[in-house]
Enzyme design. Sequence first.
Site, PDB file in Angstrom:
ATOM      1  N   GLN A  32     -69.909  14.285 -45.147  1.00 40.93           N
ATOM      2  CA  GLN A  32     -71.075  15.159 -45.118  1.00 40.93           C
ATOM      3  C   GLN A  32     -72.360  14.368 -45.339  1.00 40.93           C
ATOM      4  O   GLN A  32     -73.341  14.534 -44.612  1.00 40.93           O
ATOM      5  CB  GLN A  32     -70.941  16.240 -46.188  1.00 40.93           C
ATOM      6  CG  GLN A  32     -72.060  17.285 -46.149  1.00 40.93           C
ATOM      7  CD  GLN A  32     -71.802  18.432 -47.098  1.00 40.93           C
ATOM      8  OE1 GLN A  32     -70.789  18.479 -47.770  1.00 40.93           O
ATOM      9  NE2 GLN A  32     -72.724  19.364 -47.155  1.00 40.93           N
ATOM     10  N   PHE A  34     -72.785  11.169 -44.793  1.00 43.65           N
ATOM     11  CA  PHE A  34     -72.973  10.308 -43.621  1.00 43.65           C
ATOM     12  C   PHE A  34     -73.626  11.104 -42.492  1.00 43.65           C
ATOM     13  O   PHE A  34     -74.582  10.641 -41.854  1.00 43.65           O
ATOM     14  CB  PHE A  34     -71.626   9.751 -43.161  1.00 43.65           C
ATOM     15  CG  PHE A  34     -71.732   8.804 -42.001  1.00 43.65           C
ATOM     16  CD1 PHE A  34     -71.737   9.282 -40.699  1.00 43.65           C
ATOM     17  CD2 PHE A  34     -71.837   7.438 -42.191  1.00 43.65           C
ATOM     18  CE1 PHE A  34     -71.846   8.426 -39.623  1.00 43.65           C
ATOM     19  CE2 PHE A  34     -71.943   6.574 -41.122  1.00 43.65           C
ATOM     20  CZ  PHE A  34     -71.938   7.069 -39.834  1.00 43.65           C
ATOM     21  N   SER A  80     -66.907  10.911 -29.833  1.00 43.09           N
ATOM     22  CA  SER A  80     -66.891  11.642 -31.095  1.00 43.09           C
ATOM     23  C   SER A  80     -67.412  13.055 -30.856  1.00 43.09           C
ATOM     24  O   SER A  80     -68.021  13.350 -29.825  1.00 43.09           O
ATOM     25  CB  SER A  80     -67.769  10.931 -32.123  1.00 43.09           C
ATOM     26  OG  SER A  80     -69.088  10.796 -31.632  1.00 43.09           O
ATOM     27  N   GLU A 111     -58.718  24.808 -33.509  1.00 43.05           N
ATOM     28  CA  GLU A 111     -57.682  23.895 -33.992  1.00 43.05           C
ATOM     29  C   GLU A 111     -58.048  23.350 -35.362  1.00 43.05           C
ATOM     30  O   GLU A 111     -59.221  23.287 -35.721  1.00 43.05           O
ATOM     31  CB  GLU A 111     -57.528  22.706 -33.024  1.00 43.05           C
ATOM     32  CG  GLU A 111     -57.287  23.085 -31.584  1.00 43.05           C
ATOM     33  CD  GLU A 111     -57.433  21.885 -30.650  1.00 43.05           C
ATOM     34  OE1 GLU A 111     -57.460  20.740 -31.150  1.00 43.05           O
ATOM     35  OE2 GLU A 111     -57.537  22.099 -29.436  1.00 43.05           O
ATOM     36  N   LYS A 113     -58.714  20.358 -37.879  1.00 39.33           N
ATOM     37  CA  LYS A 113     -59.210  18.984 -37.745  1.00 39.33           C
ATOM     38  C   LYS A 113     -58.463  18.106 -38.744  1.00 39.33           C
ATOM     39  O   LYS A 113     -58.771  18.091 -39.930  1.00 39.33           O
ATOM     40  CB  LYS A 113     -60.714  18.917 -37.993  1.00 39.33           C
ATOM     41  CG  LYS A 113     -61.312  17.553 -37.717  1.00 39.33           C
ATOM     42  CD  LYS A 113     -62.822  17.560 -37.911  1.00 39.33           C
ATOM     43  CE  LYS A 113     -63.401  16.204 -37.555  1.00 39.33           C
ATOM     44  NZ  LYS A 113     -62.884  15.128 -38.418  1.00 39.33           N
ATOM     45  N   ASP A 115     -57.303  14.787 -40.682  1.00 42.03           N
ATOM     46  CA  ASP A 115     -58.047  13.616 -41.142  1.00 42.03           C
ATOM     47  C   ASP A 115     -57.146  12.391 -41.107  1.00 42.03           C
ATOM     48  O   ASP A 115     -56.552  11.991 -42.107  1.00 42.03           O
ATOM     49  CB  ASP A 115     -58.566  13.860 -42.559  1.00 42.03           C
ATOM     50  CG  ASP A 115     -59.593  12.823 -42.972  1.00 42.03           C
ATOM     51  OD1 ASP A 115     -60.127  12.129 -42.090  1.00 42.03           O
ATOM     52  OD2 ASP A 115     -59.859  12.699 -44.183  1.00 42.03           O
ATOM     53  N   TYR A 237     -53.496  16.683 -29.974  1.00 39.93           N
ATOM     54  CA  TYR A 237     -54.433  17.793 -29.757  1.00 39.93           C
ATOM     55  C   TYR A 237     -55.124  17.785 -28.394  1.00 39.93           C
ATOM     56  O   TYR A 237     -56.012  18.597 -28.152  1.00 39.93           O
ATOM     57  CB  TYR A 237     -55.501  17.801 -30.847  1.00 39.93           C
ATOM     58  CG  TYR A 237     -56.246  16.491 -31.019  1.00 39.93           C
ATOM     59  CD1 TYR A 237     -57.092  15.994 -30.025  1.00 39.93           C
ATOM     60  CD2 TYR A 237     -56.119  15.756 -32.190  1.00 39.93           C
ATOM     61  CE1 TYR A 237     -57.766  14.809 -30.182  1.00 39.93           C
ATOM     62  CE2 TYR A 237     -56.807  14.560 -32.363  1.00 39.93           C
ATOM     63  CZ  TYR A 237     -57.624  14.097 -31.361  1.00 39.93           C
ATOM     64  OH  TYR A 237     -58.296  12.907 -31.519  1.00 39.93           O
ATOM     65  N   LYS A 324     -66.935  21.203 -40.409  1.00 40.50           N
ATOM     66  CA  LYS A 324     -66.330  20.540 -41.560  1.00 40.50           C
ATOM     67  C   LYS A 324     -66.532  21.383 -42.818  1.00 40.50           C
ATOM     68  O   LYS A 324     -67.636  21.878 -43.069  1.00 40.50           O
ATOM     69  CB  LYS A 324     -66.923  19.146 -41.764  1.00 40.50           C
ATOM     70  CG  LYS A 324     -66.493  18.151 -40.693  1.00 40.50           C
ATOM     71  CD  LYS A 324     -66.822  16.742 -41.116  1.00 40.50           C
ATOM     72  CE  LYS A 324     -66.227  15.729 -40.163  1.00 40.50           C
ATOM     73  NZ  LYS A 324     -66.474  14.343 -40.581  1.00 40.50           N
ATOM     74  N   CYS A 418     -76.931  -9.424 -65.387  1.00 42.08           N
ATOM     75  CA  CYS A 418     -75.773  -9.351 -64.496  1.00 42.08           C
ATOM     76  C   CYS A 418     -74.482  -9.331 -65.316  1.00 42.08           C
ATOM     77  O   CYS A 418     -74.284 -10.195 -66.186  1.00 42.08           O
ATOM     78  CB  CYS A 418     -75.766 -10.543 -63.541  1.00 42.08           C
ATOM     79  SG  CYS A 418     -74.304 -10.605 -62.470  1.00 42.08           S
ATOM     80  N   CYS A 421     -72.538 -12.876 -64.441  1.00 41.00           N
ATOM     81  CA  CYS A 421     -73.026 -14.223 -64.769  1.00 41.00           C
ATOM     82  C   CYS A 421     -74.093 -14.240 -65.845  1.00 41.00           C
ATOM     83  O   CYS A 421     -74.537 -15.319 -66.259  1.00 41.00           O
ATOM     84  CB  CYS A 421     -73.539 -14.925 -63.510  1.00 41.00           C
ATOM     85  SG  CYS A 421     -75.045 -14.178 -62.826  1.00 41.00           S
ATOM     86  N   CYS A 436     -79.011  -9.185 -58.832  1.00 42.45           N
ATOM     87  CA  CYS A 436     -78.834 -10.425 -59.575  1.00 42.45           C
ATOM     88  C   CYS A 436     -79.378 -11.543 -58.691  1.00 42.45           C
ATOM     89  O   CYS A 436     -78.859 -11.773 -57.599  1.00 42.45           O
ATOM     90  CB  CYS A 436     -77.354 -10.674 -59.885  1.00 42.45           C
ATOM     91  SG  CYS A 436     -77.036 -12.326 -60.551  1.00 42.45           S
ATOM     92  N   CYS A 442     -73.394 -16.757 -58.996  1.00 42.90           N
ATOM     93  CA  CYS A 442     -72.760 -15.496 -59.399  1.00 42.90           C
ATOM     94  C   CYS A 442     -71.480 -15.305 -58.593  1.00 42.90           C
ATOM     95  O   CYS A 442     -71.535 -15.176 -57.353  1.00 42.90           O
ATOM     96  CB  CYS A 442     -73.720 -14.340 -59.165  1.00 42.90           C
ATOM     97  SG  CYS A 442     -73.115 -12.748 -59.770  1.00 42.90           S
TER      98      CYS A 442
END
Length: 682
Positions: A32, A34, A80, A111, A113, A115, A237, A324, A418, A421, A436, A442
């Site tokens: 979501q 993204f 997609s 249908e 979906k 994952d 599908y 979704k 950090c 380090c 850092c 590091c």
Amino acid sequence: MSETERIIQLRKELHEHNYRYYVLNQPIVSDQDFDFMMHELQDLEARHPEMDDPNSPTQRVGSDLNQEFTQVEHQYPMLSLANTYSETDVADWYGSVTRGLGGEPFEVCCELKYDGLSISLTYENGRLVRGVTRGDGVRGDDVTGNVKTIRAIPLVLPGWEEQQRGLDLFSETPPIPRRFEMRGEILMPWKVFERLNTEREIAGEPLFANPRNAASGTLKSQKSDLVASRQLDSYLYSMLGESMPCDGHYENLEAARKWGFKISEGMRKVKTLQEILDFISYWDTKRRDLPVATDGIVLKVNSLRQQRILGFTAKSPRWAIAYKYKAERACTRLREVTYQVGRTGAVTPVANMEPVLLAGTTVKRATLNNEDFIRAFDLHIGDYVYVEKGGEIIPKIVGVDTARRDPDAQPVRFISVCPECGTPLVRVEGEAAHYCPNDVGCPPQIKGRIEHFIARKAMNIDSLGPETIDDYYRHGLIHNVADLYRIQVQDINGDGSRQKSAMKIVKGIADSCQVPFERVVFALGIRFVGETSAKLLARHFKNIDALASASLEELMQVEGIGEVIAHSVISYFQQPANQEIIARLREYGVQMSLSEQQMQTVGDTLSGKSIVISGVFTHHSRDEYKTLIEQHGGKNVGSISGKTTFILAGDNMGPSKLQKAEKLGIPIVSEEEFLEMISPKS
């Protein structure tokens, strides 16, 4: 932050998330989040056409290509779907379909979906001949051997032989086509996933984030017996081919079910918007009883004829949409906050919580992003926090129950040094993250840069991975990327039983000396310099010495290079440690300039022309054609726009690109026509 700066930031973040999701299988944001970021970037780019970038995340589909498998071109691109989390958007889509069909009645196939990992299965004469992953939508990995271990996927269709002999065993079922393609998802059942993670935890191995990642990692294993032991499942599908049994998508899947394919029982054909919404509502809770992970609903116009009428956008079909479900939420107690250091030195706070069951798995950790995030929620140790987990991935905190806070609870204070380090952290003005600055001393940064250096899109050093790099570093074998080139077989052969793998690693390192200069620039890991920036810098300055000595003004004269990148490049080459690394890489034979062929200018036939390459070619590879375009003064661009001069098209050009070209009136030039265009005229 201005809108143009936000565009740059979103592109960087989305590229990283694409890489983590499709390549590393280690996502750190929900689907979501993204999608929201992607939608924001699309809106901003529409308002700022001057920021057009053919390599923007909005112009591409994330890739899961793996060089350890043969890559195969898809006969039909695997596009997609447009995503939504709103029933209002579903209603808008239904209305757009109605308008697109001019009021003609239509049915919708609803249908589940699933994952999992997308797969394309090709059948010829009733037998499975190839299984290919989605890849970048145009090409994918050939995983046929591993697919054959999945019991849900038929290897031979029982009715084919009888059909050829004229036996009427399937009188009520359309005949099986001679050649066709089935598409679906490879999945790991919840029970198998939980058992696998329990075994990995006992063995001290990193846990898989979710069943999707576990299925992806399993399917790409080099050992088919391991794949078989993981008990993967599959639901199909979609059916594709030149001669489909029926015009109806639903009817074709029902035919496939009778031929022996595993088709979801949760599939329904409806005629009204209300029936669609009822289907969504029913599965919102019912899907939790399923043995495999799902994250939404897919809606498709049922008629193939009507699908062709509706067509495609640049990235997705107009005749389908994915709804979704919103992320699940739970409440648990915050125990402590720890900190992780990444390759660039960015420090990420992580919430460690009391275990809580969420979306089918036990959650103990959640990302806190940065100091601003912690302050926004006024987090205290011991707080009861609300956690969401969209798409069954690594969760995040979305709220705090302050009413349950202990009066003596101490606020979370972001660290000042950090954790790896001990170097004091810095925060660049305008950025959210702390860094850092000790990039040469590091450990996580050192190992992270080496991992970046060996990656497929950088030096592409085969057989090396994060665990191997960590082992070499802990044993003092490597301290920077240049140390890789002094590794000998005897250094990594152990007790003598690793001769073959050691030789392969050493050869892979040696072979990387042939990697082109532009990828070497990217591999160096200069902050803010991505693939595109590295290519622009390499082609402008042509060699490492010119790049290293370039002034701020000279760097900013390169199209696409701004002040932030320019300062970062100067800072990188000013550090003595990096100067030493460059000198050693040069000594070992790593390419430090463009090849003579790349620098050679043949002519100016294509001067001022912007050219898109699409399809599969006979006479030259795509990379060779890109070089030819540049040698003749042209410019390679990745996406079609009104500025495109023409498209160099091979076989199997993507339908979305063809449709967009026709809409904009962009000429299509064949391979032969292009070669004739650039050939010397007598």
